[in-house]
Design a protein around this motif. Structure first.
Motif, PDB file in Angstrom:
ATOM      1  N   LYS A   2       0.852  -1.181   0.000  1.00  0.00           N
ATOM      2  CA  LYS A   2       0.000   0.000   0.000  1.00  0.00           C
ATOM      3  C   LYS A   2       0.891   1.234   0.000  1.00  0.00           C
ATOM      4  CE  LYS A   2      -4.002   2.147   2.193  1.00  0.00           C
ATOM      5  NZ  LYS A   2      -5.022   2.023   3.267  1.00  0.00           N
ATOM      6  N   LYS A   4       1.101   5.306   0.440  1.00  0.00           N
ATOM      7  CA  LYS A   4       0.435   6.489   0.974  1.00  0.00           C
ATOM      8  C   LYS A   4       1.317   7.708   0.752  1.00  0.00           C
ATOM      9  CE  LYS A   4      -1.974   4.267   4.900  1.00  0.00           C
ATOM     10  NZ  LYS A   4      -2.142   4.328   6.376  1.00  0.00           N
ATOM     11  N   CYS A   9       0.545   9.885   6.691  1.00  0.00           N
ATOM     12  CA  CYS A   9       1.165   9.021   7.700  1.00  0.00           C
ATOM     13  C   CYS A   9       1.530   9.838   8.935  1.00  0.00           C
ATOM     14  CB  CYS A   9       2.435   8.375   7.141  1.00  0.00           C
ATOM     15  SG  CYS A   9       2.206   7.518   5.585  1.00  0.00           S
ATOM     16  N   GLU A  13       5.807   6.937  11.525  1.00  0.00           N
ATOM     17  CA  GLU A  13       5.767   5.963  10.426  1.00  0.00           C
ATOM     18  C   GLU A  13       6.742   6.355   9.318  1.00  0.00           C
ATOM     19  OE1 GLU A  13       1.194   4.219  10.543  1.00  0.00           O
ATOM     20  OE2 GLU A  13       1.586   6.175   9.598  1.00  0.00           O
ATOM     21  N   PHE A  54       3.844   0.662   2.571  1.00  0.00           N
ATOM     22  CA  PHE A  54       3.547  -0.247   3.677  1.00  0.00           C
ATOM     23  C   PHE A  54       3.408  -1.669   3.138  1.00  0.00           C
ATOM     24  CE2 PHE A  54       2.348   3.845   5.201  1.00  0.00           C
ATOM     25  CZ  PHE A  54       2.455   3.826   6.585  1.00  0.00           C
ATOM     26  N   ASN A  56       2.178  -5.344   4.847  1.00  0.00           N
ATOM     27  CA  ASN A  56       1.592  -5.931   6.060  1.00  0.00           C
ATOM     28  C   ASN A  56       1.406  -4.876   7.150  1.00  0.00           C
ATOM     29  OD1 ASN A  56       1.729  -8.542   4.833  1.00  0.00           O
ATOM     30  ND2 ASN A  56       3.889  -8.678   5.440  1.00  0.00           N
ATOM     31  N   SER A  57       0.957  -3.704   6.719  1.00  0.00           N
ATOM     32  CA  SER A  57       0.660  -2.563   7.613  1.00  0.00           C
ATOM     33  C   SER A  57       1.892  -1.957   8.273  1.00  0.00           C
ATOM     34  CB  SER A  57      -0.351  -2.967   8.697  1.00  0.00           C
ATOM     35  OG  SER A  57      -1.557  -3.419   8.118  1.00  0.00           O
ATOM     36  N   GLU A  58       3.083  -2.379   7.833  1.00  0.00           N
ATOM     37  CA  GLU A  58       4.315  -1.833   8.403  1.00  0.00           C
ATOM     38  C   GLU A  58       5.032  -0.974   7.368  1.00  0.00           C
ATOM     39  OE1 GLU A  58       5.474  -2.088  11.515  1.00  0.00           O
ATOM     40  OE2 GLU A  58       3.650  -3.195  12.052  1.00  0.00           O
ATOM     41  N   PRO A  59       5.497   0.227   7.756  1.00  0.00           N
ATOM     42  CA  PRO A  59       6.235   1.079   6.803  1.00  0.00           C
ATOM     43  C   PRO A  59       7.562   0.437   6.426  1.00  0.00           C
ATOM     44  CG  PRO A  59       6.320   2.010   9.022  1.00  0.00           C
ATOM     45  CD  PRO A  59       5.371   0.850   9.089  1.00  0.00           C
ATOM     46  N   CYS A  60       7.825   0.338   5.118  1.00  0.00           N
ATOM     47  CA  CYS A  60       9.044  -0.356   4.684  1.00  0.00           C
ATOM     48  C   CYS A  60       9.759   0.343   3.535  1.00  0.00           C
ATOM     49  CB  CYS A  60       8.700  -1.786   4.281  1.00  0.00           C
ATOM     50  SG  CYS A  60       7.619  -1.888   2.836  1.00  0.00           S
TER      51      CYS A  60
END
Length: 288
Positions: A2, A4, A9, A13, A54, A56-60
């Motif tokens: 995802k 954004k 954010c 994040e 993101f 799995n809902s984690e910022p990467c």
């Protein structure tokens, strides 16, 4: 995956995406929150036009972007692309860059620019695949100079005129295509000076920032731009303009030239003065 906008954010994040994205990078650039926010402000980076990825809902992952007008044309700068180590080499970067290009087009940007460390072959290859080409090589040079260096005490026929950094853009020789972080807009709390010949002609200029010790002496000078009108006399002019930067009481100054172009003869003069190369980068550009 995802994507954004950074403005959607939390700052925490975005900072996590940045620090994860640059883990194991050639040059350590891990930041805390105040440094991250200060960089956005000082470099004119846009939270609304930058992206955070993101998984799995984690910022990467993250790409920071800034925009400036240059001679009536809008320039888009990629101020940092980072992807967490576990997601590198899996096609994420291409999707991120394409999203950024959509932003650039929506902003009606004319040209996209960026810099990449010359040893980062993987990133350079990625940018070339995306349509960027190398337009110049950039040097990060450093040397501590004393006021008795050869040339500084020789008689010369140059004087300097102090300016505000904003006034440099009115000079005919001002380099509006210098690396983003070396333009007058990024020289917060900076200074500028024009080198004048005996007859008052503008022979060159320097854009710099002076860092003082507690006692008021100059500890360090960061050179953002150094350019001369007469390329045949650049060594003497370089010595002259650096010598003029010594204040009363300054015995020695640690000089650092940031992202000075190899194509700029002033870089050769600094190297001849004994400046050492610390980092090299490539400047890259893509028409939009």
């Amino acid at each position: 995956m995802k994507i954004k906008r950074l403005s959607q954010c939390t700052l925490e994040e975005a900072l996590t995406a940045w620090n994860k994205g640059f883990e194991g990078y050639i040059v350590p650039i891990k930041m805390d929150l105040p440094a991250f926010v200060n960089r956005m402000i000082s470099e004119g980076l846009s939270p609304e036009k930058s992206i955070v990825v993101f998984m799995n809902s984690e910022p990467c992952g993250i790409i920071m972007n800034g925009f400036r007008e240059n001679n009536g044309r809008k320039i888009a700068w990629n101020g940092g692309t980072g992807i967490a180590p576990e997601f590198r080499g899996k096609g994420l970067s291409a999707a991120m860059i394409e999203e950024v290009f959509n932003i650039y087009r929506a902003e009606k940007a004319h040209t996209a620019v960026l810099e990449a460390i010359e040893e980062n072959e993987r990133a350079i290859k990625l940018y070339k695949k995306a349509g960027y080409v190398i337009t110049d090589h950039l040097l990060y040079l450093n040397k501590k100079l004393t006021h008795i260096e050869p040339g500084f005490l020789k008689e010369n026929h140059f004087s300097i005129k102090r300016l505000y950094p904003e006034q440099l853009q009115s000079l005919s020789i001002y380099d509006s295509k210098a690396a983003w972080q070396c333009q007058w807009q990024s020289a917060k709390h900076g200074e500028a000076a024009v080198l004048l010949s005996e007859d008052g002609n503008e022979e060159g200029y320097i854009l710099y920032k002076r860092i003082l010790e507690a006692g008021g002496r100059t500890e360090r000078i960061i050179i953002y731009q150094l350019k001369f009108n007469n390329e045949n006399n650049y060594e003497k002019m370089t010595e002259s303009i650096l010598g003029h930067l010594f204040l009363d009481g300054d015995d020695s100054i640690d000089f650092t030239a940031v992202n000075i172009a190899v194509s700029n003869p002033a870089s050769k003069a600094l190297l001849k003065l004994g400046f050492e190369k610390k980092i090299g980068q490539v400047m890259m550009e893509k028409p939009l």
